[in-house]
Design a protein around this motif. Structure first.
Motif, PDB file in Angstrom:
ATOM      1  N   VAL A  42     -42.135  -3.365   8.334  1.00  0.00           N
ATOM      2  CA  VAL A  42     -42.971  -4.436   8.868  1.00  0.00           C
ATOM      3  C   VAL A  42     -43.353  -5.418   7.766  1.00  0.00           C
ATOM      4  O   VAL A  42     -43.275  -6.635   7.933  1.00  0.00           O
ATOM      5  CB  VAL A  42     -44.240  -3.853   9.527  1.00  0.00           C
ATOM      6  CG1 VAL A  42     -45.240  -4.971   9.866  1.00  0.00           C
ATOM      7  CG2 VAL A  42     -43.873  -3.081  10.778  1.00  0.00           C
ATOM      8  N   SER A  43     -43.752  -4.883   6.620  1.00  0.00           N
ATOM      9  CA  SER A  43     -44.150  -5.728   5.493  1.00  0.00           C
ATOM     10  C   SER A  43     -43.015  -6.620   5.049  1.00  0.00           C
ATOM     11  O   SER A  43     -43.194  -7.820   4.822  1.00  0.00           O
ATOM     12  CB  SER A  43     -44.622  -4.847   4.340  1.00  0.00           C
ATOM     13  OG  SER A  43     -44.946  -5.637   3.213  1.00  0.00           O
ATOM     14  N   ARG A  44     -41.834  -6.049   4.933  1.00  0.00           N
ATOM     15  CA  ARG A  44     -40.683  -6.831   4.485  1.00  0.00           C
ATOM     16  C   ARG A  44     -40.263  -7.851   5.544  1.00  0.00           C
ATOM     17  O   ARG A  44     -39.816  -8.947   5.219  1.00  0.00           O
ATOM     18  CB  ARG A  44     -39.527  -5.903   4.136  1.00  0.00           C
ATOM     19  CG  ARG A  44     -39.828  -4.993   2.942  1.00  0.00           C
ATOM     20  CD  ARG A  44     -38.745  -3.966   2.748  1.00  0.00           C
ATOM     21  NE  ARG A  44     -37.504  -4.575   2.283  1.00  0.00           N
ATOM     22  CZ  ARG A  44     -36.332  -3.937   2.259  1.00  0.00           C
ATOM     23  NH1 ARG A  44     -36.247  -2.687   2.707  1.00  0.00           N
ATOM     24  NH2 ARG A  44     -35.258  -4.555   1.804  1.00  0.00           N
ATOM     25  N   ALA A  45     -40.406  -7.480   6.806  1.00  0.00           N
ATOM     26  CA  ALA A  45     -40.060  -8.411   7.884  1.00  0.00           C
ATOM     27  C   ALA A  45     -40.988  -9.624   7.871  1.00  0.00           C
ATOM     28  O   ALA A  45     -40.551 -10.768   8.042  1.00  0.00           O
ATOM     29  CB  ALA A  45     -40.126  -7.708   9.230  1.00  0.00           C
ATOM     30  N   LEU A  46     -42.296  -9.381   7.649  1.00  0.00           N
ATOM     31  CA  LEU A  46     -43.250 -10.481   7.597  1.00  0.00           C
ATOM     32  C   LEU A  46     -43.038 -11.357   6.374  1.00  0.00           C
ATOM     33  O   LEU A  46     -43.387 -12.538   6.375  1.00  0.00           O
ATOM     34  CB  LEU A  46     -44.676  -9.930   7.608  1.00  0.00           C
ATOM     35  CG  LEU A  46     -45.148  -9.332   8.933  1.00  0.00           C
ATOM     36  CD1 LEU A  46     -46.511  -8.679   8.768  1.00  0.00           C
ATOM     37  CD2 LEU A  46     -45.192 -10.392  10.033  1.00  0.00           C
ATOM     38  N   ILE A  52     -33.752  -7.483   6.135  1.00  0.00           N
ATOM     39  CA  ILE A  52     -34.190  -7.063   7.463  1.00  0.00           C
ATOM     40  C   ILE A  52     -33.516  -7.949   8.506  1.00  0.00           C
ATOM     41  O   ILE A  52     -33.480  -9.174   8.366  1.00  0.00           O
ATOM     42  CB  ILE A  52     -35.727  -7.173   7.598  1.00  0.00           C
ATOM     43  CG1 ILE A  52     -36.423  -6.386   6.482  1.00  0.00           C
ATOM     44  CG2 ILE A  52     -36.179  -6.681   8.957  1.00  0.00           C
ATOM     45  CD1 ILE A  52     -36.141  -4.911   6.479  1.00  0.00           C
ATOM     46  N   ALA A  53     -32.982  -7.323   9.542  1.00  0.00           N
ATOM     47  CA  ALA A  53     -32.265  -8.069  10.586  1.00  0.00           C
ATOM     48  C   ALA A  53     -33.147  -9.164  11.174  1.00  0.00           C
ATOM     49  O   ALA A  53     -34.361  -8.968  11.352  1.00  0.00           O
ATOM     50  CB  ALA A  53     -31.804  -7.118  11.685  1.00  0.00           C
ATOM     51  N   ARG A  57     -37.126  -9.221  12.357  1.00  0.00           N
ATOM     52  CA  ARG A  57     -38.123 -10.118  11.788  1.00  0.00           C
ATOM     53  C   ARG A  57     -38.827 -10.924  12.869  1.00  0.00           C
ATOM     54  O   ARG A  57     -40.054 -11.086  12.844  1.00  0.00           O
ATOM     55  CB  ARG A  57     -37.468 -11.064  10.779  1.00  0.00           C
ATOM     56  CG  ARG A  57     -37.177 -10.433   9.427  1.00  0.00           C
ATOM     57  CD  ARG A  57     -36.528 -11.433   8.491  1.00  0.00           C
ATOM     58  NE  ARG A  57     -35.088 -11.511   8.691  1.00  0.00           N
ATOM     59  CZ  ARG A  57     -34.320 -12.495   8.262  1.00  0.00           C
ATOM     60  NH1 ARG A  57     -34.865 -13.524   7.628  1.00  0.00           N
ATOM     61  NH2 ARG A  57     -33.015 -12.485   8.459  1.00  0.00           N
ATOM     62  N   MET A  58     -38.046 -11.409  13.839  1.00  0.00           N
ATOM     63  CA  MET A  58     -38.622 -12.191  14.923  1.00  0.00           C
ATOM     64  C   MET A  58     -39.544 -11.333  15.797  1.00  0.00           C
ATOM     65  O   MET A  58     -40.625 -11.790  16.203  1.00  0.00           O
ATOM     66  CB  MET A  58     -37.504 -12.803  15.768  1.00  0.00           C
ATOM     67  CG  MET A  58     -36.685 -13.859  15.027  1.00  0.00           C
ATOM     68  SD  MET A  58     -35.282 -14.478  15.989  1.00  0.00           S
ATOM     69  CE  MET A  58     -36.132 -15.250  17.359  1.00  0.00           C
ATOM     70  N   ARG A  59     -39.139 -10.088  16.056  1.00  0.00           N
ATOM     71  CA  ARG A  59     -39.958  -9.192  16.883  1.00  0.00           C
ATOM     72  C   ARG A  59     -41.273  -8.861  16.187  1.00  0.00           C
ATOM     73  O   ARG A  59     -42.332  -8.885  16.804  1.00  0.00           O
ATOM     74  CB  ARG A  59     -39.177  -7.911  17.190  1.00  0.00           C
ATOM     75  CG  ARG A  59     -39.941  -6.899  18.050  1.00  0.00           C
ATOM     76  CD  ARG A  59     -38.986  -5.941  18.723  1.00  0.00           C
ATOM     77  NE  ARG A  59     -38.230  -5.157  17.762  1.00  0.00           N
ATOM     78  CZ  ARG A  59     -38.564  -3.901  17.384  1.00  0.00           C
ATOM     79  NH1 ARG A  59     -39.627  -3.329  17.907  1.00  0.00           N
ATOM     80  NH2 ARG A  59     -37.817  -3.252  16.518  1.00  0.00           N
ATOM     81  N   VAL A  60     -41.201  -8.591  14.881  1.00  0.00           N
ATOM     82  CA  VAL A  60     -42.406  -8.270  14.122  1.00  0.00           C
ATOM     83  C   VAL A  60     -43.355  -9.462  14.092  1.00  0.00           C
ATOM     84  O   VAL A  60     -44.573  -9.313  14.278  1.00  0.00           O
ATOM     85  CB  VAL A  60     -42.042  -7.819  12.696  1.00  0.00           C
ATOM     86  CG1 VAL A  60     -43.293  -7.767  11.810  1.00  0.00           C
ATOM     87  CG2 VAL A  60     -41.357  -6.460  12.717  1.00  0.00           C
ATOM     88  N   ARG A  61     -42.828 -10.649  13.872  1.00  0.00           N
ATOM     89  CA  ARG A  61     -43.667 -11.844  13.831  1.00  0.00           C
ATOM     90  C   ARG A  61     -44.314 -12.113  15.195  1.00  0.00           C
ATOM     91  O   ARG A  61     -45.468 -12.552  15.275  1.00  0.00           O
ATOM     92  CB  ARG A  61     -42.851 -13.061  13.387  1.00  0.00           C
ATOM     93  CG  ARG A  61     -42.505 -13.049  11.901  1.00  0.00           C
ATOM     94  CD  ARG A  61     -41.898 -14.367  11.453  1.00  0.00           C
ATOM     95  NE  ARG A  61     -41.652 -14.342  10.028  1.00  0.00           N
ATOM     96  CZ  ARG A  61     -42.580 -14.550   9.104  1.00  0.00           C
ATOM     97  NH1 ARG A  61     -43.820 -14.811   9.485  1.00  0.00           N
ATOM     98  NH2 ARG A  61     -42.289 -14.501   7.817  1.00  0.00           N
TER      99      ARG A  61
END
Length: 348
Positions: A42-46, A52-53, A57-61
């Motif tokens: 989650v941290s890396r996605a944000l 991160i795919a 990334r879009m789902r986490v955001r």
């Protein structure tokens, strides 16, 4: 509404209810629980990590936005060493209409969709230009700095290059060390403006330059002088005012010029304020624009699109400059990049 839409709406409502029940400020752990991902993911996605795919990334955001997650900047800075802040150092000057707004508009577009936020740091002409830059750098208040009105031996550039601190300046220097910049070709502006005036029949040209301490003043002077020497026409360079002078002072100066028996009949205007001063003075002397007085102005806003008779202009796109500076600075922050890839010159 499709079943997929209904399903997504139900999942979104469930996430919002879960966040509400928690009754506390959403954290990375909250997002991890709602998405089924690891906290590190989650941290890396944000942080928009390319490893991160994009879908993840879009789902986490999306989840972060729905539950009102706000990163703890202090903790983030301790963990990553970054502030996710870009600082734009600006000083107020009235010659270029909409300067700050246009630069900010372009920068905001460059930063959109990134974790970076833009912070405006004011600088006033009665304090050293290096002070706000030194303060930001020493206190690590931003990951990168953007500043304007560059000087030939700019101390800000020297300081930031010496400390390898990411920056982009609006304008060039004459330093031997190459540095990142975005600049407008002011030599070409002044040269082509003067040539247009000569072609329109003007026989004595006048120009008001920026203060001598700025690099673009030299560029404008060089372009103007090249044109008048090529054609052998008479000229005047203002000595009592600059483009930084108050609009009333510029108007009074131009009014006195037009009262001379040997008055200039062609004006190169480095901004819209000086152009308006020429137009007002011509009107007050009962001189007709396009016949008795000719002018070419640098246009940075839509002001002269609404003026009649039409004023001949050469456009400088400040929004594009802001966009370029933002993109180049992000590129520099991302890792070592050859300086040549961090330089851009806007042409006519």
């Amino acid at each position: 509404m499709s079943l997929d839409d209904l399903g997504e709406r139900g999942r979104r409502a469930s996430r919002e209810r879960s966040a509400d029940r928690a009754g506390a400020k959403p954290t990375l752990k909250t997002i991890a629980e709602l998405t089924g991902l690891a906290v590190t993911t989650v941290s890396r996605a944000l942080a928009d990590a390319p490893q991160i795919a994009l879908e993840t990334r879009m789902r986490v955001r999306q989840v972060a936005e729905e539950i009102g997650y706000m990163p703890d900047r202090a903790a983030q800075r301790l963990r990553t060493g970054r502030t996710n802040v870009i600082s734009l150092v600006l000083d107020p000057h009235e010659e270029i209409l909409g300067y700050a707004t246009s630069i900010i508009d372009g920068l905001s577009e460059a930063l959109r969709g990134t974790p970076y936020h833009l912070v405006i740091t004011p600088h006033f002409s009665d304090t050293p230009a290096i002070d706000p830059v030194r303060h930001i750098m020493r206190n690590r208040m931003a990951d990168g700095i953007i500043f304007t009105r560059t000087e030939p031996a700019d101390e800000r550039v020297k300081l930031l290059v010496e400390h390898d601190f990411p920056f982009i300046c609006h304008g060039r220097t004459e330093l031997a060390t190459a540095h990142p910049y975005v600049d407008y070709d002011n030599y070409a502006f002044a040269y082509h403006a003067a040539r247009r005036l000569i072609a329109s029949g003007a026989t004595k040209l006048s120009i008001i330059l920026p203060p001598d301490r700025f690099t673009f003043a030299q560029h404008m002077r060089h372009g103007f002088m090249t044109a008048v020497r090529e054609e052998g026409v008479r000229f005047e360079i203002a000595k009592d005012v600059t483009l930084d002078s108050k609009s009333d002072a510029i108007r009074d100066y131009v009014y006195k010029q037009m009262a001379q028996a040997d008055r200039p009949d062609g004006f190169v205007c480095g901004g819209e304020v000086s152009a308006m001063a020429v137009m007002a003075s011509a009107y007050d002397h009962d001189l007709e624009l396009g016949r008795d007085v000719h002018l070419v102005a640098k246009q940075t806003s839509g002001l002269f699109d609404q003026v009649r008779p039409r004023v001949e202009t050469i456009y400088e796109d400040l929004s594009e400059a802001g966009l370029l500076m933002g993109r180049l600075l992000l590129k520099r922050i991302g890792g070592p990049v050859p300086v040549g890839e961090l330089q851009a010159l806007q042409t006519l």
